[in-house]
Scaffold this motif. Structure first.
Motif, PDB file in Angstrom:
ATOM      1  N   ASN A   1      -7.446   8.804   8.514  1.00 27.27           N
ATOM      2  CA  ASN A   1      -6.598   8.941   7.424  1.00 27.27           C
ATOM      3  C   ASN A   1      -6.546  10.332   6.651  1.00 27.27           C
ATOM      4  O   ASN A   1      -5.434  11.192   6.525  1.00 27.27           O
ATOM      5  CB  ASN A   1      -6.689   7.990   6.416  1.00 27.27           C
ATOM      6  CG  ASN A   1      -5.739   6.856   6.648  1.00 27.27           C
ATOM      7  OD1 ASN A   1      -4.760   6.470   7.316  1.00 27.27           O
ATOM      8  ND2 ASN A   1      -6.740   5.523   6.408  1.00 27.27           N
TER       9      ASN A   1
ATOM     10  N   SER B   1      -7.405   1.990   5.952  1.00 26.09           N
ATOM     11  CA  SER B   1      -6.060   1.261   5.904  1.00 26.09           C
ATOM     12  C   SER B   1      -6.225  -0.295   5.826  1.00 26.09           C
ATOM     13  O   SER B   1      -5.298  -0.986   5.564  1.00 26.09           O
ATOM     14  CB  SER B   1      -5.006   1.812   6.621  1.00 26.09           C
ATOM     15  OG  SER B   1      -4.850   3.248   6.368  1.00 26.09           O
TER      16      SER B   1
ATOM     17  N   ARG C   1       0.819  -1.067   0.045  1.00 22.81           N
ATOM     18  CA  ARG C   1       0.165   0.002  -0.069  1.00 22.81           C
ATOM     19  C   ARG C   1       0.849   1.317   0.117  1.00 22.81           C
ATOM     20  O   ARG C   1       0.300   2.466  -0.085  1.00 22.81           O
ATOM     21  CB  ARG C   1      -1.055  -0.061   1.111  1.00 22.81           C
ATOM     22  CG  ARG C   1      -1.923  -1.053   1.232  1.00 22.81           C
ATOM     23  CD  ARG C   1      -3.057  -1.035   2.505  1.00 22.81           C
ATOM     24  NE  ARG C   1      -2.284  -1.250   3.576  1.00 22.81           N
ATOM     25  CZ  ARG C   1      -1.854  -0.366   4.668  1.00 22.81           C
ATOM     26  NH1 ARG C   1      -2.344   0.842   4.522  1.00 22.81           N
ATOM     27  NH2 ARG C   1      -1.281  -0.768   5.635  1.00 22.81           N
TER      28      ARG C   1
ATOM     29  N   ALA D   1      -4.136   6.736   1.288  1.00 22.83           N
ATOM     30  CA  ALA D   1      -5.015   6.048   2.135  1.00 22.83           C
ATOM     31  C   ALA D   1      -6.502   6.390   2.439  1.00 22.83           C
ATOM     32  O   ALA D   1      -6.764   7.545   2.453  1.00 22.83           O
ATOM     33  CB  ALA D   1      -4.281   5.893   3.348  1.00 22.83           C
TER      34      ALA D   1
END
Lengths: 95, 485
Positions: B318, B205, B197, B202
């Motif tokens: 995020n 996540s 990732r 993001a």
């Protein structure tokens, strides 16, 4: 769960998101509908079920405490809204 | 070159039938002609593509080429590409030139692939129709009045319209499989942790995973092998060897045990023609030697509710990084720091992103954590148990990818909850972290229908094998939208 205008204003403040006055009723309506969808969960008995944080039950990896990154400040600040002398500028915080 | 798959293009490059530069110019020309109507690309990197192609031709001439060297591709605009704008479908990042390269794009660059551009997407990957993009909706090449699905709608439309031979995507709650279904292409979401990732902006996540859109399972196998593998920069990357997916493609299907989810085929929102196409596809698998049995995923109906706690909660955390200070959009004339935060975020984010940030903030606020986030994570555990029990009895699970074919632009925008329910079959797979793919398996009123195939953890090779054998026996994956010549 139906959210009031005051609820939306409080949540928006916590999230530091400005919402226009005229949009509050629509947000209250949308968020209430989403929470109503979510409330289906209440019908399920989850007593004793361990919450799933990671599908493979992985835990955080450890690594040696060694410097790996190089200084890229200039590159990162090149895309910042406002900088001066290597510092990020924001409105005055302390009078 | 138009109808050649990546595997066929690779053979053509190796045999010197055409150069990567010729192939790249062919695709850039198509992008220029067809993209204005489809809006699948938000950034076309023509100069970079030609430089990549010339470098690939040099590698080919030197005998240093791999199977992907010289093949053009498009990246979903969620992957950071150094020196190239990475906007993630948002006004917030409209001015963001990524200062580093994502692991996915780096690995494909190392393999010698040619970057055609960055594809349109729902803002921060939040959406199921590509209508939340700051850059406007992507149009489905099969019917430009319809959505391509989302959030990776630009990548799906680009592969369907043959303006990219292959493209990357991400799937947090169906965002590869549902657009693959709507656009009639192959789309795979690997096991959580299979693909790094790092450098993928993001959203949620614990759910986010990168994958591929392609015309065939064989092409997906080629890309997945190059993208996958351990990455120390991603704390949830799994350190497990990457199998030779291509070598597994031809394995026999005799004895394959297919599970059919009772709750999926009985759900009331399922379109009759979609159900018919899926049943016909499963019958085809039986002809290939597979057996079927009905299974139950009793908690499947809770996947959408649990997802709309977990994903917004993680997104609210995020997206707190977008503060108008270090990068991205900043409002004009902030009167103090709080005003700077609030207005930069209020003006920089679109309505769906703000809705999800607010839902997540609410769910994580004092006094509500147990009722929402903890409860949702417990339900996630129940959903994973359902799958574990099912995979004791079957090798793969099959069913519809989405309840309908592509819906009309604007049809669901006023009702977020009805939009969310278009992901009813895909979301449980993300909550459990399993791999899944969608392949074209029929048409409903002239629009593509997708078959979802879900496997056990790290069974990507088996899924691609199953999809490949189906594509050897049928032609649904070869069907192309009419208006792409």
């Amino acid at each position: 769960m139906s959210l009031t205008r005051a609820d939306v204003q409080k949540i928006a403040h916590l999230a530091r998101v400005a919402i226009r006055e005229e949009d509050i009723p629509l947000y209250a309506d949308n968020l209430s509908n989403i929470l109503a969808l979510v409330e289906q969960m209440e019908a399920v008995n989850t007593t004793g079920v361990a919450p799933l944080a990671h599908p493979l039950d992985a835990v955080q990896r450890l690594r040696p405490d060694a410097v790996g990154e190089v200084d890229q400040r200039e590159q990162f600040q090149a895309i910042a809204p406002r900088t001066e002398d290597g510092l990020y500028l924001v409105p005055k915080v302390i009078e | 070159m138009l109808e050649k798959t990546v595997a066929e293009l690779s053979a053509g490059l190796a045999a010197g039938e055409f150069s990567s530069e010729e192939l790249t110019r062919f695709y850039l020309d198509r992008v220029e002609r067809l993209n204005p109507e489809l809006n699948a690309y938000v950034t076309v990197t023509a100069e970079r593509a030609l430089a990549d192609a010339r470098a690939a031709d040099a590698r080919l001439a030197a005998g240093e080429a791999g199977p992907l060297t010289g093949i053009p591709l498009a990246h979903k605009d969620i992957f950071c590409t150094q020196g190239i704008r990475t906007a993630c479908g948002s006004k917030m990042l409209d001015n963001f030139i990524a200062p580093y390269e994502s692991t996915v794009s780096q690995r494909l660059m190392d393999a010698g692939m040619v970057l055609l551009g960055k594809t349109n997407m729902d803002e921060f990957a939040m959406g199921s129709s590509n209508e939340t993009s700051y850059y406007g909706p992507v149009r489905n090449p099969w019917d430009v009045e319809r959505v391509p699905g989302g959030s990776s709608g630009g990548s799906a439309a680009a592969v369907a319209a043959r303006i990219a031979p292959v493209a990357t995507g991400t799937d947090t709650g169906g965002s590869i499989r549902q657009p693959a279904s709507f656009c009639g292409v192959t789309g795979i979401k690997p096991t959580y942790g299979r693909v790094s990732r790092w450098g993928m902006i993001a959203f949620a996540s614990s759910l986010d995973q990168a994958g591929i859109f392609s015309r065939t399972a064989e092409d997906a196998a080629l890309l997945l092998a190059a993208m996958s593998g351990f990455d120390p920069k991603d704390s949830t990357s799994v350190d497990q060897a990457v199998p030779d997916y291509r070598a597994e493609l031809d394995g026999p299907l005799e004895g394959l045990r297919i599970g059919i989810v009772r709750e999926h085929l009985e759900s009331e929102g399922l379109d009759g023609e979609v159900a018919g196409a899926v049943r016909a596809a499963i019958a085809e698998f039986e002809k290939l030697g597979a057996t079927t049995r009905e299974i139950s995923l009793p908690n499947n109906h809770l996947s959408v509710p649990a997802y709309y706690v977990v994903a917004p909660a993680e997104c609210s955390s995020n997206l707190s990084r977008f503060d108008g200070v270090r990068f991205g959009y900043r409002c004009e004339d902030p009167k103090d720091l709080e005003d700077l935060y609030k207005r930069s975020r209020g003006e920089g984010f679109g309505a769906e992103v703000k809705r999800r940030i607010l839902v997540g903030t609410y769910a994580l606020s004092a006094g509500y954590y147990d009722a929402y986030y903890k409860k949702a994570q417990q339900i996630r555990a129940l959903i994973r148990e359902d799958f574990r029990a099912a995979f004791q009895e079957v090798d793969v699970i099959m069913g519809p990818t989405a309840p309908s074919s592509a819906f009309r632009i604007g049809e669901k925008t006023d009702d977020p909850v009805s939009m969310y329910l278009s992901d009813i079959y895909t979301i449980a797979v993300n909550l459990a972290g399993l791999p899944g793919l969608s392949i074209p398996c029929g048409h409903s009123a002239g629009l593509p229908v997708g078959l979802q195939v879900v496997g056990d953890y790290f069974a990507e090779g088996r899924l691609l094998n199953v999809a490949h054998r189906f594509q050897q026996a049928t032609d649904w994956h070869k069907a192309a939208p009419g208006a792409i010549a």
